[in-house]
Design an enzyme around this catalytic site. Structure first.
Site, PDB file in Angstrom:
ATOM      1  N   CYS A   1      30.038  -2.702   4.321  1.00 40.21           N
ATOM      2  CA  CYS A   1      29.767  -1.500   5.126  1.00 40.21           C
ATOM      3  C   CYS A   1      29.427  -1.885   6.561  1.00 40.21           C
ATOM      4  O   CYS A   1      28.546  -2.718   6.799  1.00 40.21           O
ATOM      5  CB  CYS A   1      28.609  -0.708   4.508  1.00 40.21           C
ATOM      6  SG  CYS A   1      28.026   0.660   5.535  1.00 40.21           S
TER       7      CYS A   1
ATOM      8  N   CYS B   1      25.519  -0.910   7.408  1.00 44.04           N
ATOM      9  CA  CYS B   1      24.356  -1.466   6.719  1.00 44.04           C
ATOM     10  C   CYS B   1      23.656  -2.517   7.592  1.00 44.04           C
ATOM     11  O   CYS B   1      24.300  -3.193   8.406  1.00 44.04           O
ATOM     12  CB  CYS B   1      24.775  -2.088   5.389  1.00 44.04           C
ATOM     13  SG  CYS B   1      24.923  -0.899   4.036  1.00 44.04           S
TER      14      CYS B   1
ATOM     15  N   HIS C   1      21.995   2.289   1.787  1.00 42.97           N
ATOM     16  CA  HIS C   1      23.373   2.772   1.734  1.00 42.97           C
ATOM     17  C   HIS C   1      23.577   3.877   0.696  1.00 42.97           C
ATOM     18  O   HIS C   1      24.500   4.696   0.820  1.00 42.97           O
ATOM     19  CB  HIS C   1      24.289   1.575   1.411  1.00 42.97           C
ATOM     20  CG  HIS C   1      25.749   1.869   1.441  1.00 42.97           C
ATOM     21  ND1 HIS C   1      26.484   1.931   2.606  1.00 42.97           N
ATOM     22  CD2 HIS C   1      26.633   2.112   0.426  1.00 42.97           C
ATOM     23  CE1 HIS C   1      27.750   2.201   2.316  1.00 42.97           C
ATOM     24  NE2 HIS C   1      27.865   2.317   1.012  1.00 42.97           N
TER      25      HIS C   1
ATOM     26  N   ASN D   1      28.613  14.855   9.592  1.00 43.43           N
ATOM     27  CA  ASN D   1      29.684  15.154   8.656  1.00 43.43           C
ATOM     28  C   ASN D   1      29.360  14.408   7.373  1.00 43.43           C
ATOM     29  O   ASN D   1      29.316  13.175   7.371  1.00 43.43           O
ATOM     30  CB  ASN D   1      31.043  14.699   9.194  1.00 43.43           C
ATOM     31  CG  ASN D   1      31.437  15.422  10.459  1.00 43.43           C
ATOM     32  OD1 ASN D   1      31.126  16.590  10.639  1.00 43.43           O
ATOM     33  ND2 ASN D   1      32.111  14.730  11.356  1.00 43.43           N
TER      34      ASN D   1
ATOM     35  N   SER E   1      34.596   8.712   7.094  1.00 38.84           N
ATOM     36  CA  SER E   1      35.225   7.402   6.916  1.00 38.84           C
ATOM     37  C   SER E   1      34.279   6.365   6.337  1.00 38.84           C
ATOM     38  O   SER E   1      34.733   5.312   5.872  1.00 38.84           O
ATOM     39  CB  SER E   1      35.776   6.905   8.262  1.00 38.84           C
ATOM     40  OG  SER E   1      34.730   6.792   9.216  1.00 38.84           O
TER      41      SER E   1
ATOM     42  N   HIS F   1      27.932   5.520   4.306  1.00 36.08           N
ATOM     43  CA  HIS F   1      26.547   5.206   4.684  1.00 36.08           C
ATOM     44  C   HIS F   1      25.931   6.439   5.349  1.00 36.08           C
ATOM     45  O   HIS F   1      26.573   7.096   6.167  1.00 36.08           O
ATOM     46  CB  HIS F   1      26.504   4.018   5.649  1.00 36.08           C
ATOM     47  CG  HIS F   1      25.124   3.473   5.867  1.00 36.08           C
ATOM     48  ND1 HIS F   1      24.641   2.384   5.179  1.00 36.08           N
ATOM     49  CD2 HIS F   1      24.115   3.890   6.665  1.00 36.08           C
ATOM     50  CE1 HIS F   1      23.398   2.134   5.557  1.00 36.08           C
ATOM     51  NE2 HIS F   1      23.057   3.051   6.461  1.00 36.08           N
TER      52      HIS F   1
ATOM     53  N   HIS G   1      24.691   8.721   7.778  1.00 40.73           N
ATOM     54  CA  HIS G   1      24.667   8.654   9.238  1.00 40.73           C
ATOM     55  C   HIS G   1      25.169   9.967   9.843  1.00 40.73           C
ATOM     56  O   HIS G   1      25.802  10.784   9.179  1.00 40.73           O
ATOM     57  CB  HIS G   1      25.542   7.507   9.740  1.00 40.73           C
ATOM     58  CG  HIS G   1      27.019   7.758   9.627  1.00 40.73           C
ATOM     59  ND1 HIS G   1      27.710   7.716   8.431  1.00 40.73           N
ATOM     60  CD2 HIS G   1      27.946   8.068  10.584  1.00 40.73           C
ATOM     61  CE1 HIS G   1      28.993   7.977   8.646  1.00 40.73           C
ATOM     62  NE2 HIS G   1      29.160   8.206   9.935  1.00 40.73           N
TER      63      HIS G   1
ATOM     64  N   GLN H   1      26.239  11.652  14.108  1.00 43.88           N
ATOM     65  CA  GLN H   1      26.791  11.256  15.398  1.00 43.88           C
ATOM     66  C   GLN H   1      26.266  12.166  16.508  1.00 43.88           C
ATOM     67  O   GLN H   1      25.722  13.239  16.251  1.00 43.88           O
ATOM     68  CB  GLN H   1      28.324  11.329  15.371  1.00 43.88           C
ATOM     69  CG  GLN H   1      28.981  10.411  14.361  1.00 43.88           C
ATOM     70  CD  GLN H   1      30.486  10.462  14.452  1.00 43.88           C
ATOM     71  OE1 GLN H   1      31.086  10.093  15.467  1.00 43.88           O
ATOM     72  NE2 GLN H   1      31.118  10.929  13.388  1.00 43.88           N
TER      73      GLN H   1
END
Length: 352
Positions: free
Chosen positions: A53, A56, A117, A157, A165, A168, A170, A172
């Site tokens: 990943c 990570c 993760h 998202n 994609s 993990h 996260h 933006q």
């Protein structure tokens, strides 16, 4: 509380006062026979650390940069950004009206919620969720100081159905040198309301009896979670601070924690409602940070838009909606709020 009449509010248009467009409520469409694609099913069990990943801790990203061994929420500049501080500038003196272009100046940031993760915002600890909200606030406050930035959209998202994609946990940030279409519409609508009412549109909205009863999902001291009367997506939720704030940077520590608690509660609620790890798009609507005077009338809020209409069915924006820009909501908002209230209570009781 009585169950809403499923026919009341069906086959009607409802006005979206912030986007200035009609939303079509057609609850009967949700009962159509379905032979199309279904989603969900068994979910992959993820490790707490994935050596492959790119997000990570201590792993090397695809550009050769090694991540720090972070334990708290962490942010960095996107390696494959849609906007750039180094974007070229253009001479507009000879602009062709049919071939216009302009600079795509801005910054893109990646926000890692946790080092684990296998987690999501629904499953991290409450303390971790508070730290995520502090990261939201810190990132916004820092980026708005850049004179080249006009708009900051913090978003997440979540889920394969959204097209993520990397699994993990996260989000933006797109911080752009221009104010986009949706933000321009939201700003004008709120400013127009304040010009005639001498008050904030969203604060007047949540003060209505409907938003204290049939359209309310949950609330705490500083924030309320509602389904808007004009919801475009079946289980769309808005989280709105009860006090006037233009952006997340103006929230007190107590209000920021309440925002985080209600957000995490809704993330868990969607999992209860759909009986699965729910995909979701979350949008933090801060006022634009340019010098436009109408920014003063903005009310900060979060919009959560799970793309599911049922646990195994996505809401697609196909021919009519793509062609007309008028969204058809297959679930009456009052009924959706009732279902989410029940699911919120279930997840809340499970943690008590």
């Amino acid at each position: 509380m009585s169950t809403p009449n499923t026919q009341q509010g069906n086959w009607e248009r409802r006005w979206h006062p912030l986007l200035s467009q009609w939303v079509i409520v057609a609850a009967t469409t949700g009962n159509r026979p379905w032979n199309g694609a279904v989603v969900g099913g068994s979910e992959n069990i993820l490790p707490s650390h994935d050596p492959s990943c790119y997000l990570c801790p201590s792993n090397v990203r695809s550009n050769g940069v090694k991540n720090p061994n972070y334990a708290e929420p962490w942010a960095f500049d996107n390696d494959y950004a849609s906007f750039s501080a180094d974007a070229p500038t253009f001479d507009h003196e000879q602009d062709d009206p049919l071939m216009r272009r302009d600079s795509n100046r801005g910054r893109c940031r990646v926000l890692c919620w946790t080092d684990d993760h296998s987690k999501t915002l629904a499953s991290i600890s409450r303390e971790n969720m508070h730290a995520v909200a502090r990261l939201w606030q810190q990132e916004y406050t820092t980026l708005k100081q850049d004179p080249d930035i006009a708009q900051i959209l913090i978003f997440e998202n979540k889920g394969q159905e959204i097209g993520v994609s990397n699994p993990h946990p996260h989000g933006q940030i797109y911080a752009t040198g221009f104010v986009g279409d949706t933000f321009s519409r939201l700003r004008k609508s709120q400013a127009d309301w304040s010009a005639t009412k001498d008050s904030k549109l969203l604060l007047d909205l949540i003060a209505r009896s409907e938003y204290q009863q049939s359209l309310k999902i949950a609330e705490n001291e500083h924030c309320i979670a509602i389904i808007p009367y004009f919801a475009r997506f079946a289980y769309e939720c808005w989280i709105i601070p009860k006090q006037a704030v233009q952006h997340i940077g103006q929230l007190t520590d107590a209000a920021l924690n309440d925002l985080a608690d209600l957000y995490q509660g809704m993330a868990k609620t969607y999992n209860v409602l759909f009986q699965r790890e729910s995909p979701n798009i979350s949008l933090l609507y801060n006022a634009p940070c340019d010098d436009h005077p109408d920014n003063a009338h903005w009310q900060f809020h979060i919009v959560m838009q799970p793309p599911l209409r049922e646990p195994d069915k996505l809401k697609y924006l196909a021919g009519y909606e793509s062609g007309s820009a008028n969204i058809v909501n297959p679930v009456q908002p009052e009924m959706a709020a009732e279902r989410l209230r029940v699911a919120f209570a279930v997840q809340h009781e499970a943690e008590a």
